[in-house]
Scaffold this motif. Structure first.
Motif, PDB file in Angstrom:
ATOM      1  N   THR A   1      77.966  30.044  67.883  1.00 13.44           N
ATOM      2  CA  THR A   1      78.633  28.747  67.876  1.00 13.44           C
ATOM      3  C   THR A   1      80.024  28.859  67.271  1.00 13.44           C
ATOM      4  O   THR A   1      80.983  28.268  67.778  1.00 13.44           O
TER       5      THR A   1
ATOM      6  N   GLN B   1      81.911  31.536  67.255  1.00  7.39           N
ATOM      7  CA  GLN B   1      82.730  32.263  68.224  1.00  7.39           C
ATOM      8  C   GLN B   1      83.210  31.340  69.345  1.00  7.39           C
ATOM      9  O   GLN B   1      84.366  31.409  69.769  1.00  7.39           O
ATOM     10  N   ILE B   2      82.330  30.475  69.833  1.00  9.41           N
ATOM     11  CA  ILE B   2      82.707  29.554  70.910  1.00  9.41           C
ATOM     12  C   ILE B   2      83.778  28.578  70.430  1.00  9.41           C
ATOM     13  O   ILE B   2      84.773  28.335  71.132  1.00  9.41           O
TER      14      ILE B   2
ATOM     15  N   LEU C   1      85.922  28.970  67.937  1.00 10.73           N
ATOM     16  CA  LEU C   1      87.187  29.679  67.737  1.00 10.73           C
ATOM     17  C   LEU C   1      87.855  30.043  69.063  1.00 10.73           C
ATOM     18  O   LEU C   1      89.083  30.023  69.171  1.00 10.73           O
ATOM     19  N   THR C   2      87.077  30.353  70.076  1.00  8.40           N
ATOM     20  CA  THR C   2      87.642  30.639  71.401  1.00  8.40           C
ATOM     21  C   THR C   2      88.322  29.399  71.984  1.00  8.40           C
ATOM     22  O   THR C   2      89.418  29.484  72.546  1.00  8.40           O
ATOM     23  N   ILE C   3      87.678  28.250  71.834  1.00  8.81           N
ATOM     24  CA  ILE C   3      88.280  26.999  72.316  1.00  8.81           C
ATOM     25  C   ILE C   3      89.558  26.685  71.544  1.00  8.81           C
ATOM     26  O   ILE C   3      90.569  26.279  72.129  1.00  8.81           O
TER      27      ILE C   3
ATOM     28  N   LEU D   1      91.607  28.784  70.048  1.00  3.33           N
ATOM     29  CA  LEU D   1      92.680  29.706  70.459  1.00  3.33           C
ATOM     30  C   LEU D   1      93.209  29.376  71.843  1.00  3.33           C
ATOM     31  O   LEU D   1      94.412  29.470  72.103  1.00  3.33           O
ATOM     32  N   SER D   2      92.326  28.980  72.760  1.00  3.55           N
ATOM     33  CA  SER D   2      92.784  28.698  74.129  1.00  3.55           C
ATOM     34  C   SER D   2      93.651  27.444  74.195  1.00  3.55           C
ATOM     35  O   SER D   2      94.540  27.348  75.044  1.00  3.55           O
TER      36      SER D   2
END
Length: 68
Positions: free
Chosen positions: A44, A46-47, A49-51, A53-54
């Motif tokens: 969760t 990681q998801i 943080l990916t959002i 950053l994007s």
């Protein structure tokens, strides 16, 4: 919420107590058996943080106290 911890032979080991917030919302017998603390999974994080950053958002750190 109170609970009695017993040894294998049935003697009382210790008495435990846990604070339950908003206990007036509980249903007798149904909600008095278990308590739990929510735990976040690494996937969760990681998801999220990916959002972040994007989209180029800023990240702030907060400390949260948990009682176990």
């Amino acid at each position: 919420m109170f609970r009695v911890k017993k040894n294998d032979n049935g003697s009382i080991n210790k008495y435990k107590a846990r604070l339950v917030a908003k206990g007036f919302h509980q249903v007798h017998v149904f909600d008095f058996r278990e308590t739990f603390s929510q735990v976040i999974k690494p996937v969760t994080i990681q998801i999220v943080l990916t959002i972040v950053l994007s989209f180029g958002w800023q990240v702030f750190q907060r400390d949260v106290d948990n009682a176990f």
